[in-house]
Design a protein around this motif. Structure first.
Motif, PDB file in Angstrom:
ATOM      1  N   SER A  30       0.806  -1.216   0.000  1.00  0.00           N
ATOM      2  CA  SER A  30       0.000   0.000   0.000  1.00  0.00           C
ATOM      3  C   SER A  30       0.840   1.267   0.000  1.00  0.00           C
ATOM      4  O   SER A  30       0.307   2.346  -0.168  1.00  0.00           O
ATOM      5  N   GLU A  95     -10.705  13.414  13.277  1.00  0.00           N
ATOM      6  CA  GLU A  95      -9.712  12.434  12.830  1.00  0.00           C
ATOM      7  C   GLU A  95      -8.400  12.610  13.586  1.00  0.00           C
ATOM      8  O   GLU A  95      -8.023  13.728  13.944  1.00  0.00           O
ATOM      9  N   LYS A  98      -3.731   8.174  13.831  1.00  0.00           N
ATOM     10  CA  LYS A  98      -3.967   6.741  13.638  1.00  0.00           C
ATOM     11  C   LYS A  98      -4.984   6.512  12.523  1.00  0.00           C
ATOM     12  O   LYS A  98      -4.793   5.641  11.664  1.00  0.00           O
ATOM     13  N   ASP A  99      -6.060   7.307  12.499  1.00  0.00           N
ATOM     14  CA  ASP A  99      -7.077   7.197  11.448  1.00  0.00           C
ATOM     15  C   ASP A  99      -6.473   7.491  10.073  1.00  0.00           C
ATOM     16  O   ASP A  99      -6.755   6.796   9.096  1.00  0.00           O
ATOM     17  N   PHE A 101      -3.292   7.247   9.114  1.00  0.00           N
ATOM     18  CA  PHE A 101      -2.406   6.151   8.714  1.00  0.00           C
ATOM     19  C   PHE A 101      -3.235   4.956   8.234  1.00  0.00           C
ATOM     20  O   PHE A 101      -2.939   4.367   7.195  1.00  0.00           O
ATOM     21  N   TYR A 102      -4.261   4.610   8.977  1.00  0.00           N
ATOM     22  CA  TYR A 102      -5.101   3.467   8.618  1.00  0.00           C
ATOM     23  C   TYR A 102      -5.731   3.678   7.242  1.00  0.00           C
ATOM     24  O   TYR A 102      -5.694   2.778   6.392  1.00  0.00           O
ATOM     25  N   THR A 103      -6.287   4.859   7.006  1.00  0.00           N
ATOM     26  CA  THR A 103      -6.910   5.167   5.715  1.00  0.00           C
ATOM     27  C   THR A 103      -5.899   5.082   4.581  1.00  0.00           C
ATOM     28  O   THR A 103      -6.172   4.512   3.524  1.00  0.00           O
ATOM     29  N   ASN A 104      -4.707   5.636   4.791  1.00  0.00           N
ATOM     30  CA  ASN A 104      -3.691   5.617   3.745  1.00  0.00           C
ATOM     31  C   ASN A 104      -3.189   4.214   3.452  1.00  0.00           C
ATOM     32  O   ASN A 104      -2.934   3.874   2.297  1.00  0.00           O
ATOM     33  N   PHE A 105      -3.042   3.385   4.463  1.00  0.00           N
ATOM     34  CA  PHE A 105      -2.584   2.016   4.222  1.00  0.00           C
ATOM     35  C   PHE A 105      -3.640   1.169   3.525  1.00  0.00           C
ATOM     36  O   PHE A 105      -3.320   0.197   2.861  1.00  0.00           O
ATOM     37  N   ARG A 106      -4.906   1.534   3.678  1.00  0.00           N
ATOM     38  CA  ARG A 106      -5.991   0.809   3.001  1.00  0.00           C
ATOM     39  C   ARG A 106      -6.212   1.288   1.571  1.00  0.00           C
ATOM     40  O   ARG A 106      -6.895   0.620   0.797  1.00  0.00           O
ATOM     41  N   THR A 107      -5.696   2.453   1.220  1.00  0.00           N
ATOM     42  CA  THR A 107      -5.949   3.050  -0.079  1.00  0.00           C
ATOM     43  C   THR A 107      -4.764   2.826  -1.012  1.00  0.00           C
ATOM     44  O   THR A 107      -3.676   3.352  -0.771  1.00  0.00           O
TER      45      THR A 107
END
Length: 155
Positions: A30, A95, A98-99, A101-107
């Motif tokens: 990702s 936000e 942590k939110d 980072f999580y969003t970026n790693f999922r996108t």
């Protein structure tokens, strides 16, 4: 008499870049996210952010490329321009890092588009999260981006 050097608008990817491009296309990679908090007496505005990004892009060629995967060997192609409104997000007050980072790693990063292979999210506390495709940069490159971004803010 001067020497004329032909310029190309593309460059072949190396073995490591091909590895990360393939992993990303398969959904296994990702990218990288590096963040920094900027100390200032005022919140970063879009004008501040866009000005600093314009400077960073002018200093780092990898921020203005895309990958064409339709060729036999993937190639880096130079983007004619970068639409910052498509890669910059101002986070909601609710936000947190942590939110983000999580969003970026999922996108996933999409290759073959007219978007660059990076994005920036700015939190209300002036934390800037820089996410990028691993084919255009490594972990140390995140630090280089933030140094260029800071230099752009200070201009």
């Amino acid at each position: 008499m001067g020497l004329s050097i032909p310029l190309r608008s593309y460059e072949y990817t190396g073995l490591l870049e091909r590895y990360h491009t393939t992993r990303c296309q398969l959904g296994f990679d990702s990218g990288v996210v590096v963040s920094a908090r900027y100390a200032s007496g005022e919140p970063l505005t879009k004008a501040h952010i866009y000005g600093a990004l314009k400077y960073a892009i002018s200093q780092q060629a990898n921020l203005g490329v895309q990958i064409d995967v339709t060729q036999k060997v993937p190639v880096f192609t130079r983007l004619p321009s970068v639409d910052l409104s498509r890669v910059v997000t101002i986070a909601k007050p609710s936000e947190n890092l942590k939110d983000v980072f999580y969003t970026n790693f999922r996108t996933q990063f999409e290759t073959g588009t007219d978007n660059p292979l990076w994005r920036v999210t700015v939190l209300p506390d002036n934390t800037v999260a820089f996410a990028y495709h691993h084919a255009i940069a490594d972990g140390q490159s995140g630090l280089a981006f933030h140094r260029s971004f800071l230099a752009g803010l200070n201009q």
